[in-house]
Design a protein around this motif. Structure first.
Motif, PDB file in Angstrom:
ATOM      1  N   ARG A 330       0.730  -1.248   0.093  1.00  0.00           N
ATOM      2  CA  ARG A 330      -0.033  -0.015   0.081  1.00  0.00           C
ATOM      3  C   ARG A 330       0.747   1.210  -0.206  1.00  0.00           C
ATOM      4  N   SER A 357      -6.277  -1.354  -8.111  1.00  0.00           N
ATOM      5  CA  SER A 357      -6.634  -2.047  -7.168  1.00  0.00           C
ATOM      6  C   SER A 357      -7.632  -3.081  -7.989  1.00  0.00           C
ATOM      7  N   GLN A 415      -6.043   2.320  -1.417  1.00  0.00           N
ATOM      8  CA  GLN A 415      -6.383   2.680   0.104  1.00  0.00           C
ATOM      9  C   GLN A 415      -4.883   2.691   0.419  1.00  0.00           C
ATOM     10  N   GLU A 417      -1.281   3.722   2.273  1.00  0.00           N
ATOM     11  CA  GLU A 417      -0.658   3.843   3.829  1.00  0.00           C
ATOM     12  C   GLU A 417       0.298   4.903   3.746  1.00  0.00           C
ATOM     13  N   PHE A 443      -6.330  12.845   3.192  1.00  0.00           N
ATOM     14  CA  PHE A 443      -5.644  11.563   3.283  1.00  0.00           C
ATOM     15  C   PHE A 443      -4.658  11.801   4.626  1.00  0.00           C
TER      16      PHE A 443
END
Ligand SMILES: Nc1ncnc2c1ncn2[C@@H]1O[C@H](COP(=O)(O)OP(=O)(O)OP(=O)(O)O)[C@@H](O)[C@H]1O
Ligand SMILES: [Mg+2]
Length: 502
Positions: A330, A357, A415, A417, A443
């Motif tokens: 991610r 994705s 999504q 990190e 974010f």
């Protein structure tokens, strides 16, 4: 002022959109005319018609009093109109010299290219523009900024009467922009006329004498630059006022460490890169083009190999040897080069949006669940206000700024990190920039660690919690939010000051 070029009642439609709607304009001899408008306003389409890259549905082009009609850019160049397109079109695997003189190389008796003459001619040409560049070097070895300069010089080398520049400074540094403007002024004095498209409104006040505003394919207004303000232009462009572009930084305690990079090196490219990125933090990377910022990002993301160094995600060391490894962890990287590592231009908006994705949409049999995919794509288009006739439109046919929004939307789908944004607002209009900044903040507030590589200092200062400044492959300085100033960052970027860097 004597008129060199006139466009009368130009219209052009594409499936589902009237891109240019009955636009007329006139360009004076030696004039620098700016053309502004939101993403998708029709700027590129209109100028591509003038430059022979598109055929108008209706309307007339008059060059020095004569009606002209072009079937190709080559036709337009012969007539005296050259255009530098928004997306670079150089051939990476050929040398600088070959790119400048593509199809016009000096040839000998046997039709073989006279290399010595070619390199010499290129060298002479480059030095006329004070450009210190080896004509033998392959274009793919050049920075984006150098490529853009080269692209412009290539257009100039055809000695046009009218030069159309479509967002020429989008990947140039301050110094390169100053260099470009100097040369534009020189050529203007010699009588060359310019149509200059940009989203950086401050540039208009430096270089142009008149500005035309387009909105939704239509001609909105023409103003003398001395008689408008940036705010006037923005409200004509978007039909509303934009205040507080960068949004407000929420005072928040930063979270745990997301990413840590230790002693990352790649010989001849960057050395001994150390930094930590925390959850919720927006960490800026400043520096001149060529300082190594993109190269560090590419190494972290696994596009380029690294010679040494360690990368930790959430406290655990991870091995990344290819982009798939990073995506699985991610970590997202939004490249500065939309065309290269970014979008699949020949595919539809929908396919692009789901590309990183894909897994989420695979049903048991590994078939994509079409209904989910469509719903998802429609939703992303709405969230990121991507202007497209449908999710089935090819990304290639979106306006440049909408391509950029598509890239952002596509990566948010994993999504992430950690997100590395490399020049995320290049070529993006003010309205859409505000959207991208909002996304970035959202974010960060949700705990993502964000790296923002940018050559736009006001953007870094407006958005970041902390800024690292690179110079010649090394981190030269670290500046905390309370100490932010353009002067300090620029002095580190120029290699002038050293700080103790932890
Ligand atoms: N080849 C094409 N096929 C289909 N639609 C197109 C094509 N070229 C442009 N369009 C559409 O025409 C409209 C105008 O696009 P254009 O590229 O001229 O905008 P722009 O003002 O240059 O925007 P930007 O600032 O984002 O570059 C957009 O809706 C775009 O999607
Ligand atoms: Mg455009």
């Amino acid at each position: 002022m004597e008129e060199v070029l006139r466009a009368e009642n130009i219209s052009k439609s594409f499936p589902g959109v009237l891109a240019v709607d009955n636009v007329s304009l006139s360009l004076g001899h030696g004039e620098i005319l700016a053309l502004v408008g939101e993403n998708g306003a029709g700027k590129s389409t209109l100028t591509q018609i003038l430059g022979g890259a598109q055929r108008p549905d209706s309307g007339r082009i008059i060059l020095e009093g004569k009606t002209v009609s072009f079937n190709s850019p080559a036709d337009a160049i012969r007539a005296g109109i050259s255009m530098v397109f928004q997306e670079l079109s150089l051939v990476g695997s050929l040398s600088v010299a070959e790119n400048i003189f593509a199809n016009r190389q000096p040839v000998g008796r046997l039709n073989n290219v006279q290399w010595k003459a070619l390199y010499q001619e290129a060298q002479d040409f480059l030095s006329r523009f004070d450009l210190d560049l080896d004509p033998r070097i392959l274009v793919k070895r050049l920075s984006m900024g150098q490529q853009q300069i080269l692209e412009i010089l290539k257009a100039i080398s055809t000695h046009p009467k009218v030069l159309i520049l479509d967002e020429p400074t989008s990947s140039l540094t301050e110094n390169e922009i100053a260099y470009l403007f100097q040369n534009i002024r020189k050529l203007q004095e010699q009588g060359m006329s310019f149509i200059y498209i940009t989203h950086k409104l401050s540039e208009i006040f430096q270089i142009a004498s008149r500005v035309i505003v387009m909105r939704d394919g239509k001609y909105i207004a023409s103003r003398n630059v001395s008689e408008v303000s940036e705010n006037d232009l923005v409200s004509m462009m978007v039909g509303r006022q934009i205040t507080n572009l960068y949004g407000a930084a929420v005072e928040k305690p930063l979270g745990a460490e997301r990413l840590r990079v230790e002693s990352l090196s790649r010989k001849g490219v960057f050395q001994d890169i150390n930094f930590q990125l925390r959850a919720g933090e927006i960490l800026g990377f400043a520096g001149l083009v060529g300082a190594g910022r993109t190269e560090v990002a590419r190494a972290i993301f696994g596009i380029d190999r690294k010679d040494s160094g360690k990368i930790y995600l959430n406290g655990n060391e991870i091995q990344i040897s290819k982009p798939e490894d990073a995506i699985k962890r991610r970590i997202a990287y939004l490249t500065e080069d939309r065309k290269g590592w970014g979008l699949f231009l020949g595919m539809t908006v929908r396919e692009n949006l789901i590309a990183p994705s894909l897994k989420r949409f695979a049903s048991r049999m590994d078939f994509l669940n079409q209904k989910l995919v469509n719903e998802y794509a429609e939703k992303q288009i709405e969230i990121y206000s991507i202007q497209t006739a449908s999710i089935l439109k090819k990304v290639l046919h979106l306006s440049g700024g909408n391509q950029q929004k598509c890239l952002v939307a596509m990566w948010m789908g994993i999504q992430p990190e950690v997100v590395i944004f490399d020049e995320p607002t290049r070529g993006v209009d003010v309205g859409a920039r505000a959207e991208i900044y909002k996304t970035l903040r959202e974010f960060a507030n949700a705990g993502v660690g964000i790296i923002l590589i940018s050559s736009d200092l006001p953007e870094l200062i407006g958005m970041c919690d902390r800024i690292l400044v690179m110079h010649q492959g090394r981190i030269k300085g670290e500046v905390q939010r309370k100490d932010f100033s353009e002067e300090l960052i620029l002095s580190y970027a120029a290699g002038l000051e050293e700080t103790q860097h932890a």
